[in-house]
Design a protein around this motif. Structure first.
Motif, PDB file in Angstrom:
ATOM      1  N   ALA A   7     -29.759  17.998 -20.225  1.00 44.62           N
ATOM      2  CA  ALA A   7     -30.322  17.126 -19.186  1.00 44.62           C
ATOM      3  C   ALA A   7     -29.514  17.255 -17.907  1.00 44.62           C
ATOM      4  O   ALA A   7     -28.285  17.302 -17.942  1.00 44.62           O
ATOM      5  CB  ALA A   7     -30.308  15.677 -19.657  1.00 44.62           C
ATOM      6  N   GLY A   8     -30.225  17.326 -16.773  1.00 41.77           N
ATOM      7  CA  GLY A   8     -29.571  17.368 -15.473  1.00 41.77           C
ATOM      8  C   GLY A   8     -29.347  15.964 -14.949  1.00 41.77           C
ATOM      9  O   GLY A   8     -30.129  15.055 -15.241  1.00 41.77           O
ATOM     10  N   GLY A   9     -28.300  15.787 -14.173  1.00 39.51           N
ATOM     11  CA  GLY A   9     -27.972  14.467 -13.648  1.00 39.51           C
ATOM     12  C   GLY A   9     -27.939  14.426 -12.132  1.00 39.51           C
ATOM     13  O   GLY A   9     -27.698  15.438 -11.478  1.00 39.51           O
ATOM     14  N   VAL A  10     -28.162  13.241 -11.595  1.00 37.18           N
ATOM     15  CA  VAL A  10     -28.152  13.073 -10.138  1.00 37.18           C
ATOM     16  C   VAL A  10     -26.751  13.240  -9.545  1.00 37.18           C
ATOM     17  O   VAL A  10     -26.608  13.488  -8.359  1.00 37.18           O
ATOM     18  CB  VAL A  10     -28.753  11.708  -9.711  1.00 37.18           C
ATOM     19  CG1 VAL A  10     -30.215  11.631 -10.071  1.00 37.18           C
ATOM     20  CG2 VAL A  10     -27.967  10.558 -10.295  1.00 37.18           C
ATOM     21  N   GLU A  11     -25.733  13.129 -10.371  1.00 32.25           N
ATOM     22  CA  GLU A  11     -24.355  13.261  -9.886  1.00 32.25           C
ATOM     23  C   GLU A  11     -23.881  14.708  -9.869  1.00 32.25           C
ATOM     24  O   GLU A  11     -22.741  14.991  -9.532  1.00 32.25           O
ATOM     25  CB  GLU A  11     -23.409  12.394 -10.734  1.00 32.25           C
ATOM     26  CG  GLU A  11     -23.075  12.940 -12.102  1.00 32.25           C
ATOM     27  CD  GLU A  11     -24.229  12.977 -13.102  1.00 32.25           C
ATOM     28  OE1 GLU A  11     -24.109  13.714 -14.090  1.00 32.25           O
ATOM     29  OE2 GLU A  11     -25.238  12.292 -12.907  1.00 32.25           O
ATOM     30  N   LYS A  33     -24.694  18.390  -5.795  1.00 33.42           N
ATOM     31  CA  LYS A  33     -25.855  17.514  -5.616  1.00 33.42           C
ATOM     32  C   LYS A  33     -26.644  17.472  -6.913  1.00 33.42           C
ATOM     33  O   LYS A  33     -26.292  18.128  -7.889  1.00 33.42           O
ATOM     34  CB  LYS A  33     -26.720  17.999  -4.455  1.00 33.42           C
ATOM     35  CG  LYS A  33     -26.003  17.886  -3.123  1.00 33.42           C
ATOM     36  CD  LYS A  33     -26.934  18.077  -1.975  1.00 33.42           C
ATOM     37  CE  LYS A  33     -26.145  17.869  -0.681  1.00 33.42           C
ATOM     38  NZ  LYS A  33     -26.946  18.090   0.485  1.00 33.42           N
ATOM     39  N   SER A  34     -27.714  16.743  -6.918  1.00 31.96           N
ATOM     40  CA  SER A  34     -28.533  16.505  -8.101  1.00 31.96           C
ATOM     41  C   SER A  34     -29.000  17.797  -8.775  1.00 31.96           C
ATOM     42  O   SER A  34     -29.460  18.720  -8.102  1.00 31.96           O
ATOM     43  CB  SER A  34     -29.750  15.674  -7.682  1.00 31.96           C
ATOM     44  OG  SER A  34     -30.602  15.474  -8.771  1.00 31.96           O
ATOM     45  N   VAL A  48     -29.385  27.538 -17.894  1.00 34.03           N
ATOM     46  CA  VAL A  48     -29.442  27.721 -16.453  1.00 34.03           C
ATOM     47  C   VAL A  48     -29.702  26.365 -15.816  1.00 34.03           C
ATOM     48  O   VAL A  48     -30.523  25.585 -16.316  1.00 34.03           O
ATOM     49  CB  VAL A  48     -30.556  28.712 -16.061  1.00 34.03           C
ATOM     50  CG1 VAL A  48     -30.627  28.878 -14.546  1.00 34.03           C
ATOM     51  CG2 VAL A  48     -30.358  30.053 -16.746  1.00 34.03           C
ATOM     52  N   THR A  49     -28.990  26.063 -14.735  1.00 36.10           N
ATOM     53  CA  THR A  49     -29.227  24.832 -13.986  1.00 36.10           C
ATOM     54  C   THR A  49     -29.534  25.192 -12.534  1.00 36.10           C
ATOM     55  O   THR A  49     -29.004  26.164 -12.001  1.00 36.10           O
ATOM     56  CB  THR A  49     -28.001  23.896 -14.025  1.00 36.10           C
ATOM     57  OG1 THR A  49     -26.865  24.581 -13.481  1.00 36.10           O
ATOM     58  CG2 THR A  49     -27.705  23.433 -15.444  1.00 36.10           C
ATOM     59  N   ALA A  50     -30.394  24.391 -11.916  1.00 36.59           N
ATOM     60  CA  ALA A  50     -30.726  24.562 -10.500  1.00 36.59           C
ATOM     61  C   ALA A  50     -30.531  23.220  -9.818  1.00 36.59           C
ATOM     62  O   ALA A  50     -30.894  22.178 -10.360  1.00 36.59           O
ATOM     63  CB  ALA A  50     -32.162  25.036 -10.340  1.00 36.59           C
ATOM     64  N   SER A  51     -29.971  23.266  -8.617  1.00 38.72           N
ATOM     65  CA  SER A  51     -29.585  22.039  -7.941  1.00 38.72           C
ATOM     66  C   SER A  51     -30.018  22.016  -6.485  1.00 38.72           C
ATOM     67  O   SER A  51     -30.267  23.058  -5.874  1.00 38.72           O
ATOM     68  CB  SER A  51     -28.067  21.884  -8.014  1.00 38.72           C
ATOM     69  OG  SER A  51     -27.609  20.820  -7.228  1.00 38.72           O
ATOM     70  N   PHE A  52     -30.038  20.803  -5.934  1.00 48.32           N
ATOM     71  CA  PHE A  52     -30.289  20.620  -4.507  1.00 48.32           C
ATOM     72  C   PHE A  52     -29.112  21.100  -3.662  1.00 48.32           C
ATOM     73  O   PHE A  52     -29.153  21.040  -2.445  1.00 48.32           O
ATOM     74  CB  PHE A  52     -30.589  19.153  -4.210  1.00 48.32           C
ATOM     75  CG  PHE A  52     -32.026  18.769  -4.447  1.00 48.32           C
ATOM     76  CD1 PHE A  52     -32.967  19.666  -4.900  1.00 48.32           C
ATOM     77  CD2 PHE A  52     -32.434  17.481  -4.194  1.00 48.32           C
ATOM     78  CE1 PHE A  52     -34.290  19.307  -5.095  1.00 48.32           C
ATOM     79  CE2 PHE A  52     -33.747  17.097  -4.386  1.00 48.32           C
ATOM     80  CZ  PHE A  52     -34.681  18.017  -4.829  1.00 48.32           C
ATOM     81  N   ASP A  53     -28.044  21.589  -4.298  1.00 53.54           N
ATOM     82  CA  ASP A  53     -26.899  22.118  -3.547  1.00 53.54           C
ATOM     83  C   ASP A  53     -27.037  23.618  -3.263  1.00 53.54           C
ATOM     84  O   ASP A  53     -26.073  24.273  -2.921  1.00 53.54           O
ATOM     85  CB  ASP A  53     -25.578  21.818  -4.268  1.00 53.54           C
ATOM     86  CG  ASP A  53     -25.437  22.529  -5.606  1.00 53.54           C
ATOM     87  OD1 ASP A  53     -26.341  23.297  -6.001  1.00 53.54           O
ATOM     88  OD2 ASP A  53     -24.415  22.304  -6.286  1.00 53.54           O
ATOM     89  N   TYR A  54     -28.256  24.165  -3.429  1.00 53.76           N
ATOM     90  CA  TYR A  54     -28.563  25.573  -3.161  1.00 53.76           C
ATOM     91  C   TYR A  54     -27.978  26.528  -4.201  1.00 53.76           C
ATOM     92  O   TYR A  54     -27.869  27.719  -3.947  1.00 53.76           O
ATOM     93  CB  TYR A  54     -28.062  26.003  -1.765  1.00 53.76           C
ATOM     94  CG  TYR A  54     -28.559  25.165  -0.626  1.00 53.76           C
ATOM     95  CD1 TYR A  54     -29.771  25.432  -0.004  1.00 53.76           C
ATOM     96  CD2 TYR A  54     -27.804  24.092  -0.162  1.00 53.76           C
ATOM     97  CE1 TYR A  54     -30.226  24.667   1.059  1.00 53.76           C
ATOM     98  CE2 TYR A  54     -28.254  23.311   0.896  1.00 53.76           C
ATOM     99  CZ  TYR A  54     -29.467  23.602   1.497  1.00 53.76           C
ATOM    100  OH  TYR A  54     -29.901  22.845   2.538  1.00 53.76           O
ATOM    101  N   GLN A  55     -27.619  26.012  -5.373  1.00 56.45           N
ATOM    102  CA  GLN A  55     -27.000  26.855  -6.387  1.00 56.45           C
ATOM    103  C   GLN A  55     -27.804  26.900  -7.679  1.00 56.45           C
ATOM    104  O   GLN A  55     -28.384  25.903  -8.098  1.00 56.45           O
ATOM    105  CB  GLN A  55     -25.602  26.351  -6.718  1.00 56.45           C
ATOM    106  CG  GLN A  55     -24.627  26.412  -5.580  1.00 56.45           C
ATOM    107  CD  GLN A  55     -23.267  25.896  -5.992  1.00 56.45           C
ATOM    108  OE1 GLN A  55     -22.868  25.984  -7.154  1.00 56.45           O
ATOM    109  NE2 GLN A  55     -22.539  25.333  -5.040  1.00 56.45           N
ATOM    110  N   ILE A  56     -27.773  28.077  -8.299  1.00 58.71           N
ATOM    111  CA  ILE A  56     -28.234  28.258  -9.678  1.00 58.71           C
ATOM    112  C   ILE A  56     -27.004  28.662 -10.467  1.00 58.71           C
ATOM    113  O   ILE A  56     -26.248  29.547 -10.043  1.00 58.71           O
ATOM    114  CB  ILE A  56     -29.306  29.372  -9.774  1.00 58.71           C
ATOM    115  CG1 ILE A  56     -30.555  28.975  -8.995  1.00 58.71           C
ATOM    116  CG2 ILE A  56     -29.634  29.665 -11.234  1.00 58.71           C
ATOM    117  CD1 ILE A  56     -31.562  30.093  -8.864  1.00 58.71           C
TER     118      ILE A  56
END
Length: 86
Positions: A7-11, A33-34, A48-56
């Motif tokens: 699960a991905g988190g907002v933190e 970011k989230s 694999v995770t993807a975030s609002f911080d422009y990173q995978i």
């Protein structure tokens, strides 16, 4: 080998847990970011995770580490996987 949940988190973290009992197995940190999208490939030992911080990020589930980080030019909201080779 119980089924897993990621699960991905907002933190900015992703939490790996046992689907059988809900026990947290590891919390992956590093996004700033989230985490908006996760892809669990437990058969291969990766996620694999993807975030609002422009990173995978590619996570190594066995070593509990970040294997690779890819930076994108725009916000990443979803990630998917294909079995096709270019």
């Amino acid at each position: 080998n119980s089924p897993l949940i990621l699960a991905g988190g907002v933190e900015g973290s992703a939490t790996l847990a046992s689907a059988s009992n809900g026990k947290v197995l590891h919390r992956y940190k590093g996004h700033t970011k989230s985490v908006e999208s996760v892809l669990l490939m437990s058969k291969f030992g990766y996620a694999v995770t993807a975030s609002f911080d422009y990173q995978i990020r590619i996570l190594d589930l066995k070593a509990h580490s970040n294997r690779s980080t890819f930076r994108h030019l725009v916000v990443i909201a979803r990630v998917s996987l294909s079995n096709k080779v270019l």
